[in-house]
Design a protein around this motif. Sequence first.
Motif, PDB file in Angstrom:
ATOM      1  N   ASP A  96       2.113  -2.338  18.344  1.00 22.39           N
ATOM      2  CA  ASP A  96       1.812  -1.964  16.962  1.00 22.39           C
ATOM      3  C   ASP A  96       0.400  -2.430  16.597  1.00 22.39           C
ATOM      4  N   GLU A  97       0.061  -3.643  16.987  1.00 20.22           N
ATOM      5  CA  GLU A  97      -1.262  -4.200  16.667  1.00 20.22           C
ATOM      6  C   GLU A  97      -2.370  -3.420  17.383  1.00 20.22           C
ATOM      7  N   VAL A  98      -2.185  -3.192  18.674  1.00 24.00           N
ATOM      8  CA  VAL A  98      -3.274  -2.531  19.408  1.00 24.00           C
ATOM      9  C   VAL A  98      -3.379  -1.045  19.036  1.00 24.00           C
ATOM     10  N   CYS A  99      -2.255  -0.418  18.707  1.00 22.35           N
ATOM     11  CA  CYS A  99      -2.321   1.001  18.321  1.00 22.35           C
ATOM     12  C   CYS A  99      -3.023   1.179  16.981  1.00 22.35           C
ATOM     13  N   ASP A 100      -2.973   0.157  16.130  1.00 19.92           N
ATOM     14  CA  ASP A 100      -3.758   0.206  14.892  1.00 19.92           C
ATOM     15  C   ASP A 100      -5.254   0.269  15.224  1.00 19.92           C
ATOM     16  N   VAL A 101      -5.660  -0.571  16.167  1.00 20.63           N
ATOM     17  CA  VAL A 101      -7.069  -0.597  16.576  1.00 20.63           C
ATOM     18  C   VAL A 101      -7.469   0.764  17.148  1.00 20.63           C
TER      19      VAL A 101
ATOM     20  N   ASN B 294      -1.822  -8.535  29.664  1.00 20.74           N
ATOM     21  CA  ASN B 294      -0.770  -7.540  29.940  1.00 20.74           C
ATOM     22  C   ASN B 294       0.214  -7.401  28.787  1.00 20.74           C
ATOM     23  N   ILE B 295       0.740  -6.193  28.603  1.00 20.18           N
ATOM     24  CA  ILE B 295       1.971  -6.020  27.825  1.00 20.18           C
ATOM     25  C   ILE B 295       3.094  -6.361  28.808  1.00 20.18           C
ATOM     26  N   PRO B 296       3.859  -7.442  28.573  1.00 19.82           N
ATOM     27  CA  PRO B 296       4.829  -7.876  29.584  1.00 19.82           C
ATOM     28  C   PRO B 296       5.972  -6.874  29.756  1.00 19.82           C
ATOM     29  N   ASP B 297       6.427  -6.741  30.981  1.00 22.45           N
ATOM     30  CA  ASP B 297       7.533  -5.834  31.288  1.00 22.45           C
ATOM     31  C   ASP B 297       8.832  -6.423  30.716  1.00 22.45           C
TER      32      ASP B 297
ATOM     33  N   GLY C 111      12.350  -9.467  24.107  1.00 24.26           N
ATOM     34  CA  GLY C 111      11.164  -8.960  24.795  1.00 24.26           C
ATOM     35  C   GLY C 111      10.709  -7.630  24.221  1.00 24.26           C
ATOM     36  N   PHE C 112      11.657  -6.829  23.769  1.00 20.96           N
ATOM     37  CA  PHE C 112      11.314  -5.515  23.219  1.00 20.96           C
ATOM     38  C   PHE C 112      10.644  -5.656  21.845  1.00 20.96           C
ATOM     39  N   GLN C 113      11.085  -6.660  21.086  1.00 16.25           N
ATOM     40  CA  GLN C 113      10.412  -6.913  19.794  1.00 16.25           C
ATOM     41  C   GLN C 113       8.976  -7.360  20.036  1.00 16.25           C
ATOM     42  N   LYS C 114       8.788  -8.230  21.035  1.00 13.33           N
ATOM     43  CA  LYS C 114       7.420  -8.711  21.339  1.00 13.33           C
ATOM     44  C   LYS C 114       6.532  -7.552  21.783  1.00 13.33           C
ATOM     45  N   VAL C 115       7.084  -6.698  22.658  1.00  8.56           N
ATOM     46  CA  VAL C 115       6.330  -5.533  23.124  1.00  8.56           C
ATOM     47  C   VAL C 115       5.984  -4.634  21.938  1.00  8.56           C
TER      48      VAL C 115
END
Length: 144
Positions: A134-139, A114-117, A125-129
Amino acid sequence: MVCLGNICRSPLAEGILKYKTKNKNIFVDSAGTASYHLGKLPDNRSIQIANKYGIDISKQRARQFSEIDFDRFDKIYAMDTYNFASIISIARNQSDRNKVDLILNEINPKSFDNIPDPYYGDGDGFQKVYDMLDEVCDVIANKL
Ligand code: 4NP
């Protein structure tokens, strides 16, 4: 890009993927499965973290996911398993269901991470999200 409120995670996912696909003919949008925040701007903490990376998400307004979205989009990414289940619950047929995936399955297929809420947590938490998206959108962008 679909989360619960469409004010924290999915607006960031929309902004990041739009940014990474700006030279491609791709339409990216976001929505929430809940109706709490309809018409609202993204959470200020999401606006701020996006700004830090030169992405403006302040023009977005929250809307609710509906079954029409199965006709409008080729791919529907849920931020977590709760919202994945909500989307699947209104799918009309197998073709609708085939469009839906958990976004982090693009990194680890079938991992169901999950992307945590981040809504009730601190700013970190917003930096982690942001970093996860950013990583998955590159993929995702590289596949398009
Ligand atoms: P989002 O975060 O699903 O990433 O937009 C949330 C926003 C609002 C609430 C929960 C999660 N809420 O309970 O109001």
